[in-house]
Every structure is written in structure tokens, then in C-alpha cells.
Design a protein around this motif. Structure first.
Motif, mmCIF file in Angstrom:
data_model
loop_
_atom_site.group_PDB
_atom_site.id
_atom_site.type_symbol
_atom_site.label_atom_id
_atom_site.label_comp_id
_atom_site.label_asym_id
_atom_site.label_seq_id
_atom_site.Cartn_x
_atom_site.Cartn_y
_atom_site.Cartn_z
ATOM 1 N N LYS A 1 15.559 9.527 -12.474
ATOM 2 C CA LYS A 1 15.365 9.401 -13.915
ATOM 3 C C LYS A 1 13.876 9.279 -14.235
ATOM 4 C CE LYS A 1 17.465 7.001 -17.831
ATOM 5 N NZ LYS A 1 18.468 8.032 -18.128
ATOM 6 N N GLY A 2 13.446 10.020 -15.239
ATOM 7 C CA GLY A 2 12.072 9.931 -15.699
ATOM 8 C C GLY A 2 11.099 10.867 -15.014
ATOM 9 N N ARG A 3 11.528 11.504 -13.922
ATOM 10 C CA ARG A 3 10.621 12.422 -13.246
ATOM 11 C C ARG A 3 10.571 13.749 -14.002
ATOM 12 N NH1 ARG A 3 11.431 15.586 -7.945
ATOM 13 N NH2 ARG A 3 9.971 16.837 -9.121
ATOM 14 N N TYR A 4 9.479 14.479 -13.790
ATOM 15 C CA TYR A 4 9.337 15.780 -14.435
ATOM 16 C C TYR A 4 10.348 16.746 -13.824
ATOM 17 C CZ TYR A 4 7.313 20.305 -15.616
ATOM 18 O OH TYR A 4 7.124 21.591 -16.058
ATOM 19 N N ASN B 1 4.083 10.948 -5.898
ATOM 20 C CA ASN B 1 5.052 11.436 -6.884
ATOM 21 C C ASN B 1 4.356 11.967 -8.130
ATOM 22 O OD1 ASN B 1 7.323 10.881 -5.353
ATOM 23 N ND2 ASN B 1 7.584 8.817 -6.177
ATOM 24 N N ILE B 2 3.296 11.273 -8.555
ATOM 25 C CA ILE B 2 2.520 11.741 -9.709
ATOM 26 C C ILE B 2 1.874 13.088 -9.403
ATOM 27 C CG2 ILE B 2 0.478 11.267 -11.126
ATOM 28 C CD1 ILE B 2 1.188 8.261 -10.819
ATOM 29 N N GLU B 3 1.276 13.209 -8.213
ATOM 30 C CA GLU B 3 0.652 14.474 -7.809
ATOM 31 C C GLU B 3 1.681 15.598 -7.741
ATOM 32 O OE1 GLU B 3 -1.202 13.527 -4.100
ATOM 33 O OE2 GLU B 3 -3.118 12.991 -5.055
ATOM 34 N N ARG B 4 2.871 15.246 -7.232
ATOM 35 C CA ARG B 4 3.913 16.258 -7.101
ATOM 36 C C ARG B 4 4.396 16.720 -8.472
ATOM 37 N NH1 ARG B 4 9.072 16.130 -3.030
ATOM 38 N NH2 ARG B 4 9.984 18.079 -3.717
ATOM 39 N N PHE C 1 2.672 16.776 -11.202
ATOM 40 C CA PHE C 1 1.645 17.638 -11.791
ATOM 41 C C PHE C 1 1.637 19.001 -11.112
ATOM 42 C CE2 PHE C 1 -2.772 19.184 -12.253
ATOM 43 C CZ PHE C 1 -2.795 19.263 -13.645
ATOM 44 N N SER C 2 1.851 19.014 -9.793
ATOM 45 C CA SER C 2 1.911 20.282 -9.064
ATOM 46 C C SER C 2 3.082 21.132 -9.562
ATOM 47 C CB SER C 2 2.053 20.013 -7.566
ATOM 48 O OG SER C 2 2.216 21.212 -6.843
ATOM 49 N N ASP C 3 4.230 20.471 -9.811
ATOM 50 C CA ASP C 3 5.392 21.186 -10.344
ATOM 51 C C ASP C 3 5.080 21.794 -11.711
ATOM 52 O OD1 ASP C 3 6.967 20.661 -8.164
ATOM 53 O OD2 ASP C 3 7.916 18.892 -9.033
ATOM 54 N N PHE C 4 4.356 21.035 -12.518
ATOM 55 C CA PHE C 4 3.980 21.517 -13.845
ATOM 56 C C PHE C 4 3.103 22.769 -13.735
ATOM 57 C CE2 PHE C 4 0.908 21.575 -17.363
ATOM 58 C CZ PHE C 4 1.776 21.691 -18.437
ATOM 59 N N ILE C 5 2.117 22.713 -12.850
ATOM 60 C CA ILE C 5 1.224 23.867 -12.659
ATOM 61 C C ILE C 5 2.019 25.068 -12.149
ATOM 62 C CG2 ILE C 5 -0.699 24.756 -11.304
ATOM 63 C CD1 ILE C 5 -1.507 22.853 -13.566
ATOM 64 N N TYR D 1 0.839 -1.207 0.000
ATOM 65 C CA TYR D 1 0.000 0.000 0.000
ATOM 66 C C TYR D 1 0.872 1.255 0.000
ATOM 67 C CZ TYR D 1 -3.623 3.313 1.467
ATOM 68 O OH TYR D 1 -4.475 4.385 1.539
ATOM 69 N N MET D 2 1.917 1.258 0.830
ATOM 70 C CA MET D 2 2.783 2.432 0.922
ATOM 71 C C MET D 2 3.543 2.677 -0.379
ATOM 72 S SD MET D 2 2.155 3.908 3.630
ATOM 73 C CE MET D 2 1.319 3.520 5.167
ATOM 74 N N GLN D 3 3.961 1.613 -1.049
ATOM 75 C CA GLN D 3 4.626 1.786 -2.339
ATOM 76 C C GLN D 3 3.701 2.449 -3.354
ATOM 77 O OE1 GLN D 3 6.303 -1.921 -3.717
ATOM 78 N NE2 GLN D 3 7.479 -2.243 -1.835
ATOM 79 N N CYS D 4 2.419 2.034 -3.329
ATOM 80 C CA CYS D 4 1.435 2.649 -4.237
ATOM 81 C C CYS D 4 1.175 4.101 -3.864
ATOM 82 C CB CYS D 4 0.121 1.862 -4.195
ATOM 83 S SG CYS D 4 0.242 0.207 -4.913
ATOM 84 N N VAL D 5 1.089 4.367 -2.559
ATOM 85 C CA VAL D 5 0.860 5.741 -2.087
ATOM 86 C C VAL D 5 2.001 6.653 -2.539
ATOM 87 C CG1 VAL D 5 0.786 7.225 -0.041
ATOM 88 C CG2 VAL D 5 -0.601 5.153 -0.123
ATOM 89 N N GLU D 6 3.239 6.179 -2.409
ATOM 90 C CA GLU D 6 4.385 7.009 -2.797
ATOM 91 C C GLU D 6 4.385 7.267 -4.298
ATOM 92 O OE1 GLU D 6 7.840 5.089 -1.137
ATOM 93 O OE2 GLU D 6 7.659 6.227 0.733
ATOM 94 N N ARG D 7 3.944 6.289 -5.090
ATOM 95 C CA ARG D 7 3.840 6.516 -6.534
ATOM 96 C C ARG D 7 2.772 7.552 -6.844
ATOM 97 N NH1 ARG D 7 4.797 0.774 -7.066
ATOM 98 N NH2 ARG D 7 2.584 0.343 -7.379
#
Length: 311
Positions: free
Chosen positions: A294-297, A72-75, A77-81, A63-69
Motif C-alpha cells: 500500500k502506498g507504493r508507486y 524503495n524510494i529509488e526504485r 523513482f526508477s519505475d516512474f522514469i 541502518y538496514m531499515q533506513c537503507v531499505e526505505r
């Protein structure tokens, strides 16, 4: 299934319901109820409440591995905004070992903060091993380090080149026979010692001297061992440290020889109780780089910081 994950994750970070509740500004019973609701939706417990500190069940680990993913996705997108908002809001988390967090990153952060005062900046000081784990988990945006990180996992941008030199307590009698090989602080700071006019010290002469070594997971520690073995001896290790700055401070106190980077001499006030020597070129040159996952925005805040920090 992930509704309320922020409550669960705070408990996971703190390994305590009471500390997590204080951080979230809610009561402990309310937090416990929120976590129970998540566990009920999943159908299995997330936390092993029988351990101290609080541990995770097998289901909880997944569950925690999924939460961290998700985080990271939310972060990302937040960086993009934030980019669209011209860096008027946002955050930047930087990491470095003691040397880099004390002497290199602070002036870069000051310059960046002066230009972008609305960006919240956090500096994390840890060992390279811990920083790498945090970077891979997405908890840190950039780290500055002199180790080699797997290019399959991390991207990097060169900051500058570094060369290892030998730092020896001036009180050691071996210095009397090696005066022709000794480097002045000016030779090191200007880079003149890299020229062919400056001889490498006959390193095997130090085989019976005490060494302050870094642990083997540290790049400096690995290179130091290689240099010793290239000269057909294993060092007499009196102390094993986590960070280069600490090993150098122990050398300054007169307790043993350490391997340090030439950049340290350019940043830290020189100690009159230390003598410096040029090492054989093999294994003593490396790159200091900024690393990110690697691969992060790559947010504009990250890009601007990297741009401003160019040598």
C-alpha cells in the motif's frame, strides 16, 4: 552516512563478506574496507562479526531499515522514469506459492514478455508467509495469492473467486457410502457443482479419517480447521504441509484427505485415484487477488501486467 550502502546491503543479504564480494565483482579486502568506512562514518559497527552466519548489531538493524526505505524510494523513482520510456527498460518481480507460480503466473508472464520483451521479469516461489514479508519490504512488486492480507498494509485487485472442495483418496472405504455426493471433474471445472442441485457432503462422516492439513498461518489451513470444528470434531492430522499443491500430491498418493481449491482441479491434470466432494458453503469461498504494498508507486509495468491478467 549512506554513501556505500550498496556494499553493506549486499553483505547483509548474503550474510557473508566472501559471497557479497563475489556478487559485487570486487575483492573481499576491498569490500571489508568499504564497509569499515561506512561504520566509521556512523561511529558504530553494523555487523556482529562474532556470529555465524553474520548478524546485525542493534545499530545495524536500524541502518538496514533506513537503507531499505532509501532503496524503495529509488526504485519508485526508477519505475516512474521507466514509464516515460514506454516500458523499453525496467523490471517486474512477481511472487506466488507453488500452485500459482507453477500453473497461473507462467502463461501470464509469457504473454506479458511477448508484448514487452525489454522488461526483466523475476518470479519468486515461496510460502505465503515469506512472500508477504518480501512484499512488505518492497522486494517483490506483486504477489498472486488466495489468502486475506491486511488492507491497511496492502492494496489488491481481484483475479477470481475460489471455492474449497474435499479431495479424498479413492481407496478409502468411506467413499462407498457417499457416492451420491461425489463430484466429477467436469462438474468442478465448469462450476456446476456450485448450484443447488449438488449437495454438500455430510462432513462429520470424515471425523475418524486421516487428514493432510496446511499449517495454521496458511489461509487454507485456517478454513479447514474452522470447517472441521463447525462439524464438531478436530481432524486426525497425519501430515501438516506448507503448500496446497503438496497436500494434494500426498492425497493422490493415498495417504489422507486434503482441502483444495476448485481452481486446482481446473489447472492440474485430474488424478483418477482421487474423489472430490462439495463442502458446506460457510468458510469455503475466498478471493484470489494480486497484492502490492500500500502506498507504493504502481509502475506502468505493474499496471500493464494487472491489465493483461484480468480474467
Amino acid at each position: 552516512m549512506f554513501q556505500g550502502m550498496e556494499y553493506v546491503y549486499e553483505v547483509y543479504k548474503e550474510k557473508s563478506f566472501s559471497k557479497a564480494a563475489a556478487n559485487l565483482f570486487i575483492s573481499q579486502p576491498s569490500l571489508s574496507a568499504n564497509v569499515r568506512r561506512v561504520e566509521n562514518r556512523i561511529g558504530y559497527p553494523i555487523f556482529d562479526r562474532s556470529t555465524k552466519p553474520l548478524g546485525l548489531t542493534e545499530c545495524g538493524k536500524q541502518y538496514m531499515q533506513c537503507v531499505e526505505r532509501i532503496m524503495n524510494i529509488e526504485r519508485d523513482f526508477s519505475d516512474f522514469i521507466n514509464d516515460w520510456e514506454g516500458l523499453k527498460t525496467g523490471s517486474l518481480v512477481l511472487g506466488g506459492s507453488n500452485l500459482f507460480s507453477s500453473w497461473f503466473l507462467p502463461p501470464m508472464i509469457a504473454a506479458f514478455a511477448a508484448r514487452y520483451p525489454h522488461i526483466q521479469i523475476q518470479l519468486v516461489e515461496e510460502s505465503t508467509v515469506k512472500l508477504t514479508k518480501l512484499l512488505q519490504r518492497g522486494m517483490i512488486d506483486l504477489i498472486l495469492d488466495n489468502t486475506y492480507l491486511d488492507p491497511e498494509i496492502f492494496d489488491n485487485r481481484l483475479y477470481q473467486e475460489e471455492h474449497l472442495i474435499l479431495a479424498v483418496p479413492r481407496s478409502f472405504s468411506i467413499n462407498k457410502d457417499l457416492k451420491e455426493f461425489q463430484l466429477s471433474v467436469c462438474d468442478i471445472q465448469t462450476g456446476k457443482f456450485l448450484g443447488s442441485d449438488f449437495l454438500s457432503v455430510p462432513f462429520s462422516r470424515f471425523r475418524n479419517e486421516p487428514f493432510i492439513m496446511l499449517k495454521q498461518e496458511n489461509d487454507t489451513g485456517k478454513r479447514a480447521i474452522n470447517i472441521c470444528r463447525e462439524n464438531n470434531f478436530d481432524p486426525v492430522v497425519v501430515f501438516e504441509m506448507d503448500q496446497q499443491m503438496t497436500s494434494y500430491n500426498v492425497t493422490c498418493s493415498g495417504m489422507g484427505i486434503s482441502f483444495i481449491g476448485d481452481i486446482m482441479v481446473s489447472k492440474v491434470s485430474p488424478d483418477p485415484n482421487v474423489v472430490y466432494y462439495k463442502l458446506p458453503l460457510k468458510d469455503n469461498c475466498r478471493n484470489i487477488c494480486f497484492y502490492w504494498k500500500k502506498g507504493r508507486y504502481l509502475s506502468r509495468a505493474m499496471e500493464e501486467f494487472l491489465k493483461m491478467s484480468k480474467k
